[in-house]
Design a protein around this motif. Structure first.
Motif, PDB file in Angstrom:
ATOM      1  N   ILE A 160      -1.215  -1.121  -4.365  1.00 39.26           N
ATOM      2  CA  ILE A 160      -2.347  -0.193  -4.235  1.00 39.26           C
ATOM      3  C   ILE A 160      -1.751   1.203  -4.335  1.00 39.26           C
ATOM      4  N   VAL A 191       0.834  -1.200   0.000  1.00 37.03           N
ATOM      5  CA  VAL A 191       0.000   0.000   0.000  1.00 37.03           C
ATOM      6  C   VAL A 191       0.869   1.251   0.000  1.00 37.03           C
ATOM      7  N   THR A 204      -6.453   3.846  -6.011  1.00 31.29           N
ATOM      8  CA  THR A 204      -7.253   3.969  -4.786  1.00 31.29           C
ATOM      9  C   THR A 204      -8.725   3.721  -5.112  1.00 31.29           C
TER      10      THR A 204
END
Lengths: 588, 187
Positions: A357, A234, A387
């Motif tokens: 991500i 992430v 996102t």
């Protein structure tokens, strides 16, 4: 000098505004929001959609509020049966030439055209007729163009030239057959497009979208665990923005909930790109200090932003030698996952599936770069979700994101310092680098932590810092038009910088092309949005124990156990890359 | 009427470059409106919505009316679009584009109504609303028309009255042009 004040009336209410104010802005002072579509406060005035028409005394035709400046004694009417009908009819004309697939459109519920159609009362179709037909252009790796959904507001054209300095998009053809696209309507990847995705961010409809990677991620997640080991990472900016997609107030940090959501979705390991952001700082600071010592190839330009790297290769190939050879944090972590982590776990890298991500559309392109692939051509990053895509997947899964308990990233590739969190905001990479460089240069482990000079969402910041008796000239830019100013100054020898941070998107990753669309009462690109999102990241940083990248024990361990020296042979092989001039087809 | 900017504008026309076109009973006002709108629709740059989309929609309505498929409600829509285009377009092209429609609707509305209700074009200009027939009284069977017909739908033998097969006729008017005895009638 005090601005000359102008007296006018809007809907009978007198008011005074500075000369040069537009009717649209003046009306906002009275609390009247005149409907608009092509208008954008951060871009030049287009006056194309005509939705913001108003009646002005003395004129037979209507005047657009977005482009008309006020004059002394002006009498404006923003609401009358005639204006209401005109606005309604204009929006209907746009709808009549637009596909009727709202229910299956990615922008359903968050479409500005849909919003205006509802607001202005288009409840029936009066003027139905022929609709323009253009094929979808989805050959690109990052950006998809669907011209049938385009309402020709020209926002993408303006953001591409005014904010990004790329000027890839323009109107082609004329009249009813006008279409927006790159020169010769070539494929996006063959054009000068740098894949930043700002066209996606400012588009009021879904005429521009990111390439969908959700399907391949669902497929990977559905595979048996012993066949595919699915790992996710992430990016720093996600934790400050994804909450918005679930109705949380802007700037709500949701790191813990995000980790829990990813685990529920079935990812085997949830790692943090922050970890490799720290690693990037070590590698980049080492590279920087060695260049400073040798006095060569200065300034050093950062290389975290793939949109910027594309811009470098297409517009400033002569600056390649100045650019850090570090891969972006995403690519560093993916590389480590398929080498270091896979080795430790006893996994074949072929069985590991890495999902990033990212707030970014250009990351999809970066993941597919052949020079950043494994020796057998397999990419280190298998899928990149924006996102928005992840938010949709979480909703689709049925996860009640807002009420999730907090989770923690898996170790060791989930440990990070606060310096990594701020990577997501413009100036963050610079500040993180300075925290480490200050310690390395002075030897003082308690060097400065906060560099206010590089904070804030202004497009261009420059300052000189005095560290250990040495003046270090730095510059931070976001939005590539600003980068152009700096690069031109460097090229012509007007400025002597040591270190320059360049982020492609205006405001940095928090305003990336893949971030959630703002609520319909906010404008995309709004600097206030950037400020609020950035604050969330700085708050996370301030609360952390570890604030400097080189203090990250997991990184120290990585060097001792696997990489050897920063900028060493192994580090160079795995964590660094190279760039080449890429003139678009047709220009070469 | 005085030929000057003001009076002409008042009458719903424009001075333009100063040229003047004289029309007669043999001209169809709906067809003339369509002619001018075809020009402006093609010339529209495509930047602003009312001109780009509006001229296209108006042209579609005029095509519908001149092909005999018009309905009375089309006239209301046409007028509404014309006013929208005139009031809200960005530049002079869009603002002037609907002028022929608005002034012909004002002065020659009955011609539009005739196209819609009676499916007739009095000026015999709208191809879809006319047909060519050969008068049995006048035709002497000279055979000139038959070889000139591109679809070979005009047939007949020497010194016999010729006939046009209406199903195959494309209304090109060739037979009308070549007949020296005015036996071909446009009806």
């Amino acid at each position: 000098m005090i601005d000359k004040m102008i007296n006018l009336t809007i809907d009978g209410d007198p008011l005074q505004v500075p000369a040069g104010t537009t009717v649209l802005k003046a009306a906002e002072k009275l609390g009247i929001n005149i409907p608009r579509l092509c208008y954008h406060p951060n871009l030049s005035i287009e006056g194309a959609c005509r939705v913001c028409v108003t009646q002005v005394k003395g004129f037979n035709h209507f005047l657009t509020a977005c482009s008309q400046e006020v004059w002394e004694g002006m009498e404006v009417q923003t609401n009358s049966p005639e204006i209401r009908q005109a606005r309604r009819d204009i929006v209907e004309l746009l709808l009549d030439n637009h596909p009727r697939d709202c229910q299956t459109c990615e922008r359903d519920g968050n479409c500005e055209l849909q919003k205006q159609a509802y607001r202005l009362g288009v409840r029936e179709r009066i003027f139905n007729g022929e609709r323009k037909r253009f094929p979808v252009e989805d050959s690109g790796q990052s950006v998809i163009r669907t011209p049938e959904k385009c309402i020709l507001c020209g926002r993408c054209v303006r953001v591409c030239s005014e904010v990004q300095g790329v000027s890839n998009l323009s109107q082609h053809g004329r009249g009813f057959h006008t279409v927006v696209g790159p020169a010769n309507l070539s494929n996006m990847d063959d054009s000068v497009c740098i894949q930043c995705g700002q066209c996606v961010a400012v588009c009021p409809t879904a005429a521009f979208l990111e390439k969908d990677h959700t399907e391949r991620v669902w497929e990977a997640l559905a595979m048996p665990r012993d066949v595919k080991h699915v790992v996710v990472q992430v990016a720093p900016a996600i934790r400050a923005t994804i909450g918005e997609a679930f109705g949380l107030p802007m700037g709500t940090p949701v790191t813990g909930k995000l980790v829990t959501a990813l685990r529920r979705m079935g990812f085997d390991e949830v790692f943090d790109t922050n970890y490799s952001a720290d690693l990037t700082i070590i590698e980049e600071a080492t590279e920087f200090l060695s260049r400073v010592q040798k006095g060569e190839n200065l300034p050093l330009l950062t290389s975290c932003s793939p949109g910027w790297v594309n811009f470098l290769e297409k517009f400033y190939p002569e600056m390649i030698k100045h650019t850090s050879s570090c891969k972006s944090p995403m690519q560093m972590l993916s590389t480590l996952i398929k080498t270091y982590y896979a080795e430790k776990k006893g996994l074949d890298p072929k069985d590991v599936y890495v999902v990033g991500i990212m707030p970014c559309v250009a990351k999809k392109f970066e993941a597919g770069r052949p020079e950043q692939a494994m020796e057998d051509g397999m990419p280190y990053t298998d899928a990149v979700l924006t996102t928005r895509e992840l938010a949709w997947m979480i909703k689709s899964y049925g996860i009640d994101f807002v009420n999730l308990p907090d989770g923690e990233f898996d170790r060791p590739l989930g440990i990070s310092s606060g310096a990594a969190d701020i990577f997501g905001a413009t100036g963050g990479v610079m500040e993180a680098a300075l925290r480490t460089a200050a310690v390395k240069l002075t030897g003082d482990e308690l060097g400065p932590l906060v560099f206010e000079e590089v904070r804030g969402v202004t497009g261009l910041k420059e300052t000189t810092l005095r560290i250990n008796g040495m003046d270090i000239n730095i510059a931070v830019s976001n939005g590539l038009t600003n980068a152009k100013h700096i690069l031109e100054a460097v090229k012509h020898g007007d400025k002597q910088y040591h270190l320059i941070e360049i982020m492609a998107c205006p405001g940095g990753c928090i305003m990336g092309g893949g971030q959630p669309y703002p609520p319909l009462d906010h404008d995309p690109l709004d600097p206030e949005t950037a400020r609020i999102r950035a604050k969330a990241l700085y708050d996370i940083d301030a609360k952390k124990q570890l604030r400097r990248s080189h203090e990250n024990p997991a990184i120290e361990h990585l060097y001792a156990e696997f990489l050897g020296e920063p900028n060493g042979e192994k580090a160079h092989k795995l964590l660094h890359t190279h760039y080449e001039a890429r003139m678009p087809r047709g220009i070469r | 009427m005085e030929v000057d900017f003001g009076p002409l504008a008042k009458a719903g026309s424009i001075m333009g470059s100063g040229g003047m076109i004289v029309l007669s009973e043999e001209d169809c006002m709906v067809d003339i409106s369509k002619f001018y709108l075809t020009f402006t629709q093609e010339e529209s740059c495509g930047k602003c919505t009312p001109c780009r989309e509006g001229t296209t929609r108006m042209l579609e309505i005029l095509e519908k009316v001149t092909s005999g498929k018009g309905e009375m409600s089309d006239l209301d829509r046409l007028e509404r679009l014309a006013k929208l285009c005139q009031q809200t377009s960005l530049c002079g092209l869009g603002r002037a584009a609907p002028n022929p429609i608005l002034s012909s609707l004002k002065h020659f509305r009955e011609e539009y109504v005739e196209h819609i209700v009676d499916k007739k074009c009095a000026a015999k200009k709208c191809v879809a609303l006319i047909k060519y027939e050969i008068s049995a009284d006048t035709c002497i069977g000279c055979t000139v028309c038959a070889p000139n017909c591109p679809t070979e739908c005009t047939t007949g033998t020497r010194k016999e009255v010729h006939v046009i097969d209406q199903d195959r006729c494309v209304k090109c008017g060739q037979c009308f042009e070549v007949c020296r005895f005015d036996a071909v009638e446009r009806v």
